[in-house]
Design a protein around this motif. Structure first.
Motif, PDB file in Angstrom:
ATOM      1  N   ALA A 161      83.983  49.332  36.280  1.00 11.43           N
ATOM      2  CA  ALA A 161      84.856  48.161  36.388  1.00 11.43           C
ATOM      3  C   ALA A 161      86.287  48.569  36.696  1.00 11.43           C
ATOM      4  CB  ALA A 161      84.816  47.348  35.094  1.00 11.43           C
ATOM      5  N   LYS A 162      86.674  49.690  36.092  1.00  8.61           N
ATOM      6  CA  LYS A 162      88.049  50.125  36.375  1.00  8.61           C
ATOM      7  C   LYS A 162      88.202  51.640  36.347  1.00  8.61           C
ATOM      8  CE  LYS A 162      89.948  49.357  31.716  1.00  8.61           C
ATOM      9  NZ  LYS A 162      88.928  48.615  30.977  1.00  8.61           N
ATOM     10  N   VAL A 163      89.360  52.054  36.876  1.00  7.28           N
ATOM     11  CA  VAL A 163      89.681  53.481  36.907  1.00  7.28           C
ATOM     12  C   VAL A 163      90.151  53.900  35.523  1.00  7.28           C
ATOM     13  CG1 VAL A 163      91.254  55.207  37.848  1.00  7.28           C
ATOM     14  CG2 VAL A 163      90.277  53.467  39.356  1.00  7.28           C
ATOM     15  N   ARG A 164      89.556  54.966  35.007  1.00 11.51           N
ATOM     16  CA  ARG A 164      89.949  55.479  33.690  1.00 11.51           C
ATOM     17  C   ARG A 164      90.934  56.623  33.797  1.00 11.51           C
ATOM     18  NH1 ARG A 164      88.604  52.936  28.914  1.00 11.51           N
ATOM     19  NH2 ARG A 164      86.853  51.534  29.310  1.00 11.51           N
ATOM     20  N   GLU A 209      94.937  52.956  42.843  1.00 17.30           N
ATOM     21  CA  GLU A 209      94.995  51.707  43.605  1.00 17.30           C
ATOM     22  C   GLU A 209      93.956  51.701  44.733  1.00 17.30           C
ATOM     23  OE1 GLU A 209      97.424  49.413  42.871  1.00 17.30           O
ATOM     24  OE2 GLU A 209      97.252  48.029  44.568  1.00 17.30           O
ATOM     25  N   SER A 210      93.807  52.836  45.408  1.00 16.14           N
ATOM     26  CA  SER A 210      92.828  52.932  46.493  1.00 16.14           C
ATOM     27  C   SER A 210      91.412  52.756  45.966  1.00 16.14           C
ATOM     28  CB  SER A 210      92.937  54.290  47.189  1.00 16.14           C
ATOM     29  OG  SER A 210      94.169  54.401  47.852  1.00 16.14           O
ATOM     30  N   ALA A 211      91.145  53.319  44.786  1.00 17.21           N
ATOM     31  CA  ALA A 211      89.821  53.179  44.182  1.00 17.21           C
ATOM     32  C   ALA A 211      89.537  51.715  43.855  1.00 17.21           C
ATOM     33  CB  ALA A 211      89.728  54.025  42.919  1.00 17.21           C
ATOM     34  N   HIS A 212      90.533  51.016  43.324  1.00 18.28           N
ATOM     35  CA  HIS A 212      90.357  49.595  43.024  1.00 18.28           C
ATOM     36  C   HIS A 212      90.160  48.787  44.305  1.00 18.28           C
ATOM     37  CE1 HIS A 212      90.722  49.239  38.704  1.00 18.28           C
ATOM     38  NE2 HIS A 212      91.630  50.203  38.730  1.00 18.28           N
ATOM     39  N   ALA A 213      90.869  49.175  45.365  1.00 15.19           N
ATOM     40  CA  ALA A 213      90.719  48.482  46.642  1.00 15.19           C
ATOM     41  C   ALA A 213      89.307  48.680  47.193  1.00 15.19           C
ATOM     42  CB  ALA A 213      91.762  48.989  47.639  1.00 15.19           C
ATOM     43  N   ALA A 214      88.803  49.913  47.081  1.00 14.33           N
ATOM     44  CA  ALA A 214      87.451  50.202  47.561  1.00 14.33           C
ATOM     45  C   ALA A 214      86.425  49.396  46.780  1.00 14.33           C
ATOM     46  CB  ALA A 214      87.167  51.696  47.437  1.00 14.33           C
ATOM     47  N   ALA A 215      86.658  49.276  45.458  1.00 15.44           N
ATOM     48  CA  ALA A 215      85.734  48.507  44.613  1.00 15.44           C
ATOM     49  C   ALA A 215      85.797  47.026  44.972  1.00 15.44           C
ATOM     50  CB  ALA A 215      86.077  48.718  43.142  1.00 15.44           C
ATOM     51  N   ALA A 216      87.011  46.519  45.188  1.00  9.00           N
ATOM     52  CA  ALA A 216      87.164  45.110  45.554  1.00  9.00           C
ATOM     53  C   ALA A 216      86.459  44.829  46.874  1.00  9.00           C
ATOM     54  CB  ALA A 216      88.647  44.752  45.654  1.00  9.00           C
ATOM     55  N   LEU A 217      86.586  45.783  47.796  1.00 13.15           N
ATOM     56  CA  LEU A 217      85.959  45.631  49.108  1.00 13.15           C
ATOM     57  C   LEU A 217      84.436  45.616  48.979  1.00 13.15           C
ATOM     58  CD1 LEU A 217      86.599  45.432  52.103  1.00 13.15           C
ATOM     59  CD2 LEU A 217      86.676  47.930  52.199  1.00 13.15           C
TER      60      LEU A 217
END
Ligand SMILES: [Zn+2]
Length: 238
Positions: A161-164, A209-217
């Motif tokens: 769900a999120k980056v730790r 931020e990039s990891a969250h963007a990839a997950a959102a995508l």
């Protein structure tokens, strides 16, 4: 060197630097730090080049107290740092799709800004331009890394769900691996299972931020695939 023009000029305080130790106003040397002053035109727009003044001369030029100069300059430094951080995140997330198709750009843009009605391509181009302007501003020092070629690998711990945690792989890959294992072990002890993967970015914060963007995508694509409407024409958004 106090020309009438300088005496009458208005300035904005860009920040304080310690690498410039000579006052450009009176020529005093060996100063601990100098204040970066940007001249303003009569409409209050920044005009011309930054000058570096000792705190006393800056206070005289601004007709401020030295305390106000110091406080304003320190605040400006912090804001400059925050804008740098923002700019690194923007370039890390959107830099890789700068030359992608409009369809790919739109996917990324909408996944991050679901309610946006502006053109994804234009929005991304505008943000990247602003971010580059920020990181190539030299008022407080040399330009900072701001191109995709300057991205560095980062390991990201993702819990689904999120980056730790994020860690720069270089320059010491063994130390990075050790750090990653330690954090992963600690999280496992708290029953948080994580997966590590690599993200290219300008810094650790940007990698997150990039990891969250990839997950959102990925979520956006999965959702749209499930709904089966992923057939629109992206030219509508240009
Ligand atoms: Zn001076």
């Amino acid at each position: 060197m106090n020309t009438p023009r300088t005496a009458l000029a208005q300035f904005t305080v860009k920040g304080v630097v310690d690498y410039c130790t000579v006052c450009e106003c009176c020529g005093r040397t060996n100063l601990k730090r100098t204040v970066a002053l940007m001249p303003l035109d009569c409409e209050g727009n920044e005009e011309g080049q930054v000058s570096y003044y000792g705190t006393q001369c800056a206070a005289d030029a601004l007709r401020w107290t030295m305390t106000k100069v110091t406080n304003t300059a320190q605040l400006a430094n912090r804001q400059h740092q925050e804008r740098d951080d923002w700019a690194r995140r923007i370039i890390s997330v959107f830099g890789p799709v700068e030359y992608a198709t409009h369809w790919e750009q739109a996917h990324l843009w909408i996944s991050r800004n679901p309610n946006s009605t502006s053109s994804p391509s234009k929005s991304i181009a505008d943000l990247l331009a602003q971010a580059r302007t920020q990181l190539t501003d030299t008022a407080l020092g040399p330009a900072r890394p701001h191109t995709v070629a300057e991205f560095r690998p980062h390991w990201v711990l993702w819990d689904g769900a999120k980056v730790r945690h994020t860690v720069a792989v270089l320059p010491d890959q063994d130390a990075a691996r050790q750090k990653l294992r330690t954090v992963q072990r600690e999280l496992r002890a708290r029953r948080v299972l994580t997966r590590a993967f690599t993200v290219q970015a300008l810094d650790a914060q940007s990698a997150k931020e990039s990891a969250h963007a990839a997950a959102a995508l990925a979520r956006y694509k999965a959702q749209n695939d499930a709904e089966g409407w992923l057939t629109g024409d992206v030219r509508d958004w240009r």
